[in-house]
Design a protein around this motif. Structure first.
Motif, mmCIF file in Angstrom:
data_model
loop_
_atom_site.group_PDB
_atom_site.id
_atom_site.type_symbol
_atom_site.label_atom_id
_atom_site.label_comp_id
_atom_site.label_asym_id
_atom_site.label_seq_id
_atom_site.Cartn_x
_atom_site.Cartn_y
_atom_site.Cartn_z
ATOM 1 N N ILE A 4 -69.070 35.993 49.497
ATOM 2 C CA ILE A 4 -68.575 36.950 48.511
ATOM 3 C C ILE A 4 -69.463 36.943 47.270
ATOM 4 C CG2 ILE A 4 -66.645 37.504 46.971
ATOM 5 C CD1 ILE A 4 -64.781 36.335 49.096
ATOM 6 N N LEU A 5 -69.800 38.139 46.790
ATOM 7 C CA LEU A 5 -70.545 38.285 45.548
ATOM 8 C C LEU A 5 -69.576 38.629 44.429
ATOM 9 C CD1 LEU A 5 -73.136 38.631 43.828
ATOM 10 C CD2 LEU A 5 -73.195 41.034 44.611
ATOM 11 N N LEU A 6 -69.563 37.820 43.376
ATOM 12 C CA LEU A 6 -68.762 38.093 42.188
ATOM 13 C C LEU A 6 -69.685 38.572 41.082
ATOM 14 C CD1 LEU A 6 -66.184 37.950 40.402
ATOM 15 C CD2 LEU A 6 -66.805 35.571 39.910
ATOM 16 N N VAL A 7 -69.399 39.741 40.527
ATOM 17 C CA VAL A 7 -70.181 40.281 39.410
ATOM 18 C C VAL A 7 -69.243 40.360 38.214
ATOM 19 C CG1 VAL A 7 -71.758 42.089 38.661
ATOM 20 C CG2 VAL A 7 -71.424 41.672 41.112
ATOM 21 N N GLU A 8 -69.374 39.405 37.321
ATOM 22 C CA GLU A 8 -68.442 39.250 36.186
ATOM 23 C C GLU A 8 -69.178 38.539 35.059
ATOM 24 O OE1 GLU A 8 -66.006 39.228 33.550
ATOM 25 O OE2 GLU A 8 -64.851 39.849 35.330
ATOM 26 N N ASP A 9 -69.120 39.086 33.836
ATOM 27 C CA ASP A 9 -69.866 38.492 32.731
ATOM 28 C C ASP A 9 -69.026 37.591 31.827
ATOM 29 O OD1 ASP A 9 -68.426 40.691 31.756
ATOM 30 O OD2 ASP A 9 -69.826 41.009 30.101
ATOM 31 N N ASP A 10 -67.727 37.517 32.063
ATOM 32 C CA ASP A 10 -66.874 36.618 31.287
ATOM 33 C C ASP A 10 -66.912 35.238 31.946
ATOM 34 O OD1 ASP A 10 -64.542 35.092 30.457
ATOM 35 O OD2 ASP A 10 -63.752 36.948 29.596
ATOM 36 N N PRO A 11 -67.482 34.226 31.274
ATOM 37 C CA PRO A 11 -67.644 32.908 31.906
ATOM 38 C C PRO A 11 -66.327 32.238 32.281
ATOM 39 C CG PRO A 11 -68.156 32.793 29.555
ATOM 40 C CD PRO A 11 -68.045 34.242 29.904
ATOM 41 N N ARG A 12 -65.283 32.475 31.504
ATOM 42 C CA ARG A 12 -63.983 31.860 31.810
ATOM 43 C C ARG A 12 -63.398 32.458 33.085
ATOM 44 N NH1 ARG A 12 -58.822 33.171 31.043
ATOM 45 N NH2 ARG A 12 -59.430 35.097 29.972
ATOM 46 N N ILE A 13 -63.438 33.776 33.178
ATOM 47 C CA ILE A 13 -62.890 34.444 34.356
ATOM 48 C C ILE A 13 -63.718 34.143 35.597
ATOM 49 C CG2 ILE A 13 -62.418 36.690 35.419
ATOM 50 C CD1 ILE A 13 -61.732 37.737 32.635
ATOM 51 N N SER A 14 -65.036 34.157 35.449
ATOM 52 C CA SER A 14 -65.898 33.907 36.608
ATOM 53 C C SER A 14 -65.734 32.486 37.132
ATOM 54 C CB SER A 14 -67.367 34.179 36.257
ATOM 55 O OG SER A 14 -67.794 33.364 35.189
ATOM 56 N N ALA A 15 -65.610 31.512 36.225
ATOM 57 C CA ALA A 15 -65.415 30.125 36.660
ATOM 58 C C ALA A 15 -64.089 29.975 37.394
ATOM 59 C CB ALA A 15 -65.460 29.190 35.449
ATOM 60 N N PHE A 16 -63.063 30.638 36.906
ATOM 61 C CA PHE A 16 -61.733 30.622 37.521
ATOM 62 C C PHE A 16 -61.780 31.204 38.937
ATOM 63 C CE2 PHE A 16 -58.203 33.839 37.920
ATOM 64 C CZ PHE A 16 -57.238 32.988 38.409
ATOM 65 N N ILE A 17 -62.462 32.340 39.101
ATOM 66 C CA ILE A 17 -62.533 32.996 40.412
ATOM 67 C C ILE A 17 -63.403 32.211 41.382
ATOM 68 C CG2 ILE A 17 -63.286 35.062 41.654
ATOM 69 C CD1 ILE A 17 -62.535 36.692 39.192
ATOM 70 N N ILE A 18 -64.561 31.763 40.919
ATOM 71 C CA ILE A 18 -65.470 31.025 41.802
ATOM 72 C C ILE A 18 -64.813 29.754 42.322
ATOM 73 C CG2 ILE A 18 -67.588 29.656 41.857
ATOM 74 C CD1 ILE A 18 -68.139 32.588 42.097
ATOM 75 N N LYS A 19 -64.128 29.041 41.448
ATOM 76 C CA LYS A 19 -63.455 27.816 41.882
ATOM 77 C C LYS A 19 -62.388 28.128 42.929
ATOM 78 C CE LYS A 19 -61.014 23.709 40.320
ATOM 79 N NZ LYS A 19 -60.577 22.888 39.187
ATOM 80 N N GLY A 20 -61.625 29.188 42.691
ATOM 81 C CA GLY A 20 -60.590 29.571 43.648
ATOM 82 C C GLY A 20 -61.168 29.995 44.981
ATOM 83 N N LEU A 21 -62.269 30.747 44.960
ATOM 84 C CA LEU A 21 -62.900 31.197 46.206
ATOM 85 C C LEU A 21 -63.399 30.014 47.032
ATOM 86 C CD1 LEU A 21 -64.974 34.273 44.960
ATOM 87 C CD2 LEU A 21 -62.887 34.312 46.330
ATOM 88 N N LYS A 22 -64.067 29.095 46.374
ATOM 89 C CA LYS A 22 -64.618 27.937 47.096
ATOM 90 C C LYS A 22 -63.496 27.053 47.636
ATOM 91 C CE LYS A 22 -69.109 27.854 44.803
ATOM 92 N NZ LYS A 22 -70.061 27.102 43.937
ATOM 93 N N SER A 23 -62.426 26.907 46.860
ATOM 94 C CA SER A 23 -61.294 26.112 47.330
ATOM 95 C C SER A 23 -60.617 26.759 48.532
ATOM 96 C CB SER A 23 -60.261 25.932 46.209
ATOM 97 O OG SER A 23 -60.790 25.190 45.136
ATOM 98 N N SER A 24 -60.759 28.086 48.644
ATOM 99 C CA SER A 24 -60.143 28.824 49.741
ATOM 100 C C SER A 24 -61.068 28.976 50.938
ATOM 101 C CB SER A 24 -59.698 30.207 49.244
ATOM 102 O OG SER A 24 -58.771 30.080 48.188
ATOM 103 N N GLY A 25 -62.242 28.344 50.879
ATOM 104 C CA GLY A 25 -63.127 28.325 52.032
ATOM 105 C C GLY A 25 -64.174 29.415 52.087
ATOM 106 N N TYR A 26 -64.440 30.081 50.955
ATOM 107 C CA TYR A 26 -65.449 31.138 50.938
ATOM 108 C C TYR A 26 -66.726 30.647 50.258
ATOM 109 C CZ TYR A 26 -61.515 34.200 52.028
ATOM 110 O OH TYR A 26 -60.429 34.769 52.621
ATOM 111 N N ALA A 27 -67.863 31.172 50.728
ATOM 112 C CA ALA A 27 -69.119 30.975 50.009
ATOM 113 C C ALA A 27 -69.169 32.027 48.910
ATOM 114 C CB ALA A 27 -70.306 31.138 50.951
ATOM 115 N N ALA A 28 -69.621 31.661 47.728
ATOM 116 C CA ALA A 28 -69.582 32.596 46.600
ATOM 117 C C ALA A 28 -70.888 32.571 45.826
ATOM 118 C CB ALA A 28 -68.421 32.259 45.673
#
Length: 221
Positions: A4-28
Motif C-alpha cells: 500500500i502507498l500512503l500519500v500524506e504530509d501530516d507526520p502524526r497521521i502518517s505515522a498512525f496509519i503506517i503503524k496500523g498497516l504494518k501491524s495488520s500485515g501490509y507492506a507500506a
C-alpha cells in the motif's frame, strides 16, 4: 502481502496509519509530496493507494487524475479534512474508489482497505467477503454478523476486533498486537481497553469462542 502507498504530509497521521498497516500485515510505502508520489506510483505496482487531498507539490485531486489518465487503475481511498458534498463528488468523479473524512477510526479505514483489495481479487464473489467460523459469520460488505443464523449487533470497534480474530483463527494474539491491528495506535500500557472489548464481544457471540491464554493474550477458537 499487499503493498500500500500512503500519500500524506501530516507526520502524526502518517505515522498512525503506517503503524496500523504494518501491524495488520501490509507492506507500506509513505510519500509526503504529491509530485514524488506520482512518480513512485507510476514506477511501482501497488495494490492500493491511500491519498490525502492537501499535499505539497501537486494536490491529491490532480495526482489522482494524472494516474487515471496514465491508465493506472489501482484502488484509491482519499483522505481529507474537508467534508463538503462538492469535495466528495469531485473525489469520486476524479477516480477515487472510496472517500474518508478526517478524523477517522483506523478500524474503519482498515475495513475499507480490505473491501477494496477484495474487489480487486480475481474471481472474487460474495463468498470472498464473508469470514466464517463454525456457525458464526461476518460479512465485510453488509457489516452483518450472525451466530447460528441469528443477527448480532456489534459496534464498529467490536466488529473490527471480531474480524481480526477471524482472520487469525486459532492464533494467539497479544494485547499489543490487538491494539496495533484494531486501534492502530499505542495506548497506556496500563489500560484495559482490549480486555473490556473482549468481555463485551464474548457476551454477544458466546463466552467460549475467545479463550484467554494466560500471560500471552487471546485466541479465537
Amino acid at each position: 502481502m499487499s503493498h500500500i502507498l500512503l500519500v500524506e504530509d501530516d507526520p502524526r497521521i502518517s505515522a498512525f496509519i503506517i503503524k496500523g498497516l504494518k501491524s495488520s500485515g501490509y507492506a507500506a510505502t509513505h510519500e509526503e509530496n504529491g509530485k514524488v508520489a506520482y512518480a513512485v506510483a507510476k514506477a511501482v505496482e501497488f495494490d492500493l493507494i491511500i491519498l490525502d487531498i492537501g499535499l505539497p507539490g501537486i494536490d491529491g485531486f490532480t495526482l489522482m487524475q494524472k494516474l487515471r489518465a496514465e491508465g493506472i487503475t489501482t484502488p484509491i481511498i482519499m483522505l481529507t479534512a474537508r467534508d463538503s458534498v462538492s469535495d466528495t463528488v469531485q473525489g469520486l468523479e476524479s477516480g477515487a474508489n472510496d472517500y474518508m473524512t478526517k478524523p477517522f477510526q483506523f478500524a474503519e479505514l482498515l475495513a475499507r482497505i480490505r473491501l477494496r483489495l477484495a474487489d480487486r481479487s480475481p474471481g472474487s464473489d460474495a463468498a470472498a467477503y464473508v469470514l466464517q467460523a463454525g456457525d458464526l459469520s461476518l460479512d465485510l460488505r453488509t457489516r452483518e454478523v450472525q451466530t447460528a443464523g441469528a443477527p448480532v449487533e456489534l459496534t464498529s470497534r467490536e466488529f473490527a476486533l471480531l474480524e481480526t480474530f477471524l482472520r487469525h483463527h486459532n492464533q494467539v494474539l497479544s494485547r499489543e498486537q490487538l491494539l496495533g491491528m484494531v486501534w492502530g495506535m499505542d495506548f497506556d500500557p496500563n489500560s484495559n481497553i482490549v480486555d473490556v472489548y473482549i468481555r463485551a464481544l464474548r457476551k454477544k457471540i458466546g463466552e467460549g469462542r475467545i479463550v484467554t491464554v494466560r500471560g500471552t493474550g487471546y485466541k479465537f477458537q
